[in-house]
Design a protein around this motif. Structure first.
Motif, PDB file in Angstrom:
ATOM      1  N   LEU A 154       0.846  -1.198   0.000  1.00  0.00           N
ATOM      2  CA  LEU A 154       0.000   0.000   0.000  1.00  0.00           C
ATOM      3  C   LEU A 154       0.880   1.246   0.000  1.00  0.00           C
ATOM      4  O   LEU A 154       1.787   1.373   0.819  1.00  0.00           O
ATOM      5  N   GLY A 155       0.622   2.141  -0.890  1.00  0.00           N
ATOM      6  CA  GLY A 155       1.370   3.394  -0.904  1.00  0.00           C
ATOM      7  C   GLY A 155       0.876   4.325   0.193  1.00  0.00           C
ATOM      8  O   GLY A 155      -0.185   4.105   0.772  1.00  0.00           O
ATOM      9  N   THR A 156       1.661   5.350   0.472  1.00  0.00           N
ATOM     10  CA  THR A 156       1.240   6.294   1.512  1.00  0.00           C
ATOM     11  C   THR A 156      -0.067   6.992   1.108  1.00  0.00           C
ATOM     12  O   THR A 156      -0.909   7.274   1.963  1.00  0.00           O
ATOM     13  N   ALA A 157      -0.238   7.236  -0.195  1.00  0.00           N
ATOM     14  CA  ALA A 157      -1.474   7.895  -0.646  1.00  0.00           C
ATOM     15  C   ALA A 157      -2.681   6.983  -0.429  1.00  0.00           C
ATOM     16  O   ALA A 157      -3.751   7.440  -0.022  1.00  0.00           O
ATOM     17  N   HIS A 158      -2.502   5.678  -0.703  1.00  0.00           N
ATOM     18  CA  HIS A 158      -3.608   4.737  -0.465  1.00  0.00           C
ATOM     19  C   HIS A 158      -3.946   4.683   1.020  1.00  0.00           C
ATOM     20  O   HIS A 158      -5.122   4.667   1.401  1.00  0.00           O
ATOM     21  N   LEU A 159      -2.922   4.640   1.852  1.00  0.00           N
ATOM     22  CA  LEU A 159      -3.153   4.585   3.303  1.00  0.00           C
ATOM     23  C   LEU A 159      -3.849   5.847   3.802  1.00  0.00           C
ATOM     24  O   LEU A 159      -4.747   5.779   4.647  1.00  0.00           O
ATOM     25  N   ALA A 160      -3.429   6.990   3.258  1.00  0.00           N
ATOM     26  CA  ALA A 160      -4.058   8.253   3.667  1.00  0.00           C
ATOM     27  C   ALA A 160      -5.531   8.266   3.248  1.00  0.00           C
ATOM     28  O   ALA A 160      -6.401   8.719   4.000  1.00  0.00           O
ATOM     29  N   LEU A 161      -5.811   7.750   2.047  1.00  0.00           N
ATOM     30  CA  LEU A 161      -7.197   7.686   1.572  1.00  0.00           C
ATOM     31  C   LEU A 161      -8.030   6.803   2.503  1.00  0.00           C
ATOM     32  O   LEU A 161      -9.105   7.194   2.970  1.00  0.00           O
ATOM     33  N   LEU A 162      -7.512   5.610   2.801  1.00  0.00           N
ATOM     34  CA  LEU A 162      -8.257   4.658   3.629  1.00  0.00           C
ATOM     35  C   LEU A 162      -8.391   5.138   5.070  1.00  0.00           C
ATOM     36  O   LEU A 162      -9.401   4.896   5.735  1.00  0.00           O
ATOM     37  N   GLY A 163      -7.346   5.840   5.546  1.00  0.00           N
ATOM     38  CA  GLY A 163      -7.383   6.324   6.931  1.00  0.00           C
ATOM     39  C   GLY A 163      -8.243   7.567   7.084  1.00  0.00           C
ATOM     40  O   GLY A 163      -8.594   7.948   8.198  1.00  0.00           O
ATOM     41  N   GLY A 164      -8.582   8.212   5.974  1.00  0.00           N
ATOM     42  CA  GLY A 164      -9.325   9.470   6.060  1.00  0.00           C
ATOM     43  C   GLY A 164     -10.767   9.357   5.599  1.00  0.00           C
ATOM     44  O   GLY A 164     -11.395  10.369   5.284  1.00  0.00           O
ATOM     45  N   LEU A 165     -11.311   8.136   5.572  1.00  0.00           N
ATOM     46  CA  LEU A 165     -12.690   7.957   5.106  1.00  0.00           C
ATOM     47  C   LEU A 165     -13.673   8.566   6.095  1.00  0.00           C
ATOM     48  O   LEU A 165     -13.495   8.474   7.305  1.00  0.00           O
ATOM     49  N   ASP A 166     -14.711   9.168   5.550  1.00  0.00           N
ATOM     50  CA  ASP A 166     -15.770   9.725   6.399  1.00  0.00           C
ATOM     51  C   ASP A 166     -16.881   8.703   6.559  1.00  0.00           C
ATOM     52  O   ASP A 166     -17.061   7.811   5.722  1.00  0.00           O
ATOM     53  N   LEU A 167     -17.662   8.842   7.621  1.00  0.00           N
ATOM     54  CA  LEU A 167     -18.786   7.930   7.851  1.00  0.00           C
ATOM     55  C   LEU A 167     -20.075   8.456   7.239  1.00  0.00           C
ATOM     56  O   LEU A 167     -20.952   7.684   6.864  1.00  0.00           O
ATOM     57  N   SER A 168     -20.186   9.765   7.150  1.00  0.00           N
ATOM     58  CA  SER A 168     -21.388  10.350   6.555  1.00  0.00           C
ATOM     59  C   SER A 168     -21.068  11.753   6.056  1.00  0.00           C
ATOM     60  O   SER A 168     -20.010  12.314   6.373  1.00  0.00           O
ATOM     61  N   PHE A 169     -21.987  12.291   5.269  1.00  0.00           N
ATOM     62  CA  PHE A 169     -21.835  13.629   4.718  1.00  0.00           C
ATOM     63  C   PHE A 169     -23.232  14.191   4.560  1.00  0.00           C
ATOM     64  O   PHE A 169     -24.156  13.466   4.193  1.00  0.00           O
ATOM     65  N   SER A 170     -23.393  15.468   4.857  1.00  0.00           N
ATOM     66  CA  SER A 170     -24.712  16.059   4.785  1.00  0.00           C
ATOM     67  C   SER A 170     -24.656  17.369   4.016  1.00  0.00           C
ATOM     68  O   SER A 170     -23.698  18.139   4.170  1.00  0.00           O
ATOM     69  N   ASN A 171     -25.637  17.603   3.160  1.00  0.00           N
ATOM     70  CA  ASN A 171     -25.691  18.853   2.403  1.00  0.00           C
ATOM     71  C   ASN A 171     -27.138  19.139   2.024  1.00  0.00           C
ATOM     72  O   ASN A 171     -27.793  18.300   1.374  1.00  0.00           O
ATOM     73  N   GLY A 172     -27.621  20.281   2.445  1.00  0.00           N
ATOM     74  CA  GLY A 172     -28.928  20.780   2.007  1.00  0.00           C
ATOM     75  C   GLY A 172     -30.090  19.807   2.115  1.00  0.00           C
ATOM     76  O   GLY A 172     -30.888  19.713   1.191  1.00  0.00           O
ATOM     77  N   GLY A 173     -30.178  19.100   3.212  1.00  0.00           N
ATOM     78  CA  GLY A 173     -31.321  18.205   3.400  1.00  0.00           C
ATOM     79  C   GLY A 173     -31.098  16.805   2.880  1.00  0.00           C
ATOM     80  O   GLY A 173     -32.001  15.962   2.940  1.00  0.00           O
ATOM     81  N   TYR A 174     -29.903  16.553   2.353  1.00  0.00           N
ATOM     82  CA  TYR A 174     -29.534  15.191   1.971  1.00  0.00           C
ATOM     83  C   TYR A 174     -28.466  14.682   2.931  1.00  0.00           C
ATOM     84  O   TYR A 174     -27.520  15.400   3.264  1.00  0.00           O
ATOM     85  N   PHE A 176     -25.795  11.509   3.406  1.00  0.00           N
ATOM     86  CA  PHE A 176     -25.164  10.423   2.666  1.00  0.00           C
ATOM     87  C   PHE A 176     -24.451   9.473   3.631  1.00  0.00           C
ATOM     88  O   PHE A 176     -23.678   9.914   4.494  1.00  0.00           O
ATOM     89  N   ALA A 177     -24.700   8.182   3.482  1.00  0.00           N
ATOM     90  CA  ALA A 177     -23.992   7.167   4.270  1.00  0.00           C
ATOM     91  C   ALA A 177     -23.965   5.889   3.440  1.00  0.00           C
ATOM     92  O   ALA A 177     -24.848   5.681   2.591  1.00  0.00           O
TER      93      ALA A 177
END
Ligand SMILES: [Mn+2]
Length: 257
Positions: A154-174, A176-177
């Motif tokens: 795993l490259g450092t970029a892949h690890l950073a991507l996997l380590g920085g995942l969000d659980l949810s995201f919200s925008n304007g009444g939507y 996301f999970a």
């Protein structure tokens, strides 16, 4: 005034009523992408469609939301991660959410014993995409060796991507999970396990969650539009149909491979 009355009436009936329809925040265009499962070919095609869609409109670039389960099962999980990373490198706003498959990968990085469970849900093609051969015979020693090999691959970029995942995201009444939400809990107090792996009672729930939940995780033949949720997991790995839900001030549209 009417909104308040509706809410009061709803509360009296034991319902939560959304008087205000969901609509992305000031000028935002939201592109939600369903479960990719190692199909870099489809993701590449879908990003092109998103670019064409963006080129047709003025204003700021959209927000791209990857709904999780972008790895496993399909053959090219590494290439999927590289595509997501290159998207960010282009300066796109990309929110990447955690699915139960990414959770299993992360568990394996901490504990080699998790390989057994990860294998059962299609983790081996992900190892292969990183040039790591899964053990022919799985035991504690081979699992540990495999974990070391995978960490090194795993490259450092892949690890950073996997380590920085969000659980949810919200925008304007939507909201996301990856999998959905627990109906009994408010949206701001959801548990990680529910956000990444719930099915029932979320899928059976008919009432409002407070926001329209956009999710994947449970494959459906066609995109499911319900009053309280939208399921965009069209089973890309098996069907070749990867779905992007576009939300803007005019409503919703679909881009599909
Ligand atoms: Mn899932």
């Amino acid at each position: 005034m009417i909104a308040r009355l509706l809410r009061r009436l709803g509360a009296a009936l034991g319902l939560r009523v959304d008087a205000r329809p969901a609509r992305p925040e000031a000028g935002d265009v939201l592109y939600a992408i369903g479960d990719i499962h190692g199909r870099a070919d489809l993701l590449h095609a879908l990003f092109r469609q998103i670019d064409e869609d963006q080129a047709d409109r003025a204003g700021p670039a959209g927000v791209e939301i990857v709904l999780g389960d972008f790895i496993d099962r399909g053959p090219a999980s590494r290439a999927v991660m590289d595509l997501i990373l290159s998207r960010r490198a282009l300066g796109r706003r990309v929110v990447v959410l955690k699915g139960n498959h990414e959770e299993m990968l992360l568990r394996f990085l901490k504990d080699p014993a998790a390989l057994k469970g990860w294998r059962k849900i299609g983790g081996y093609p992900t190892l292969l995409s990183f040039g790591v051969s899964p053990p022919a015979f799985l035991d504690a020693a081979t699992a540990t060796a495999c974990q070391h090999e995978f960490r090194a691959a795993l490259g450092t970029a892949h690890l950073a991507l996997l380590g920085g995942l969000d659980l949810s995201f919200s925008n304007g009444g939507y909201f996301f999970a990856h999998a959905g939400v627990a109906p009994a809990r408010p949206l701001n107090r959801q548990r990680a396990a529910d956000l990444i792996s719930i099915r029932r009672p979320f899928l059976d729930h008919d009432e409002s969650f407070g926001q329209v939940v956009v999710h994947g995780h449970t494959p459906c033949r066609a995109v499911e539009f319900r009053s309280n949720r939208i399921n965009i997991d069209t089973g890309a790995y098996a069907t070749g149909v990867l779905t992007c839900l576009v939300l803007d001030g005019d409503g919703h549209r679909l881009l599909q491979t």
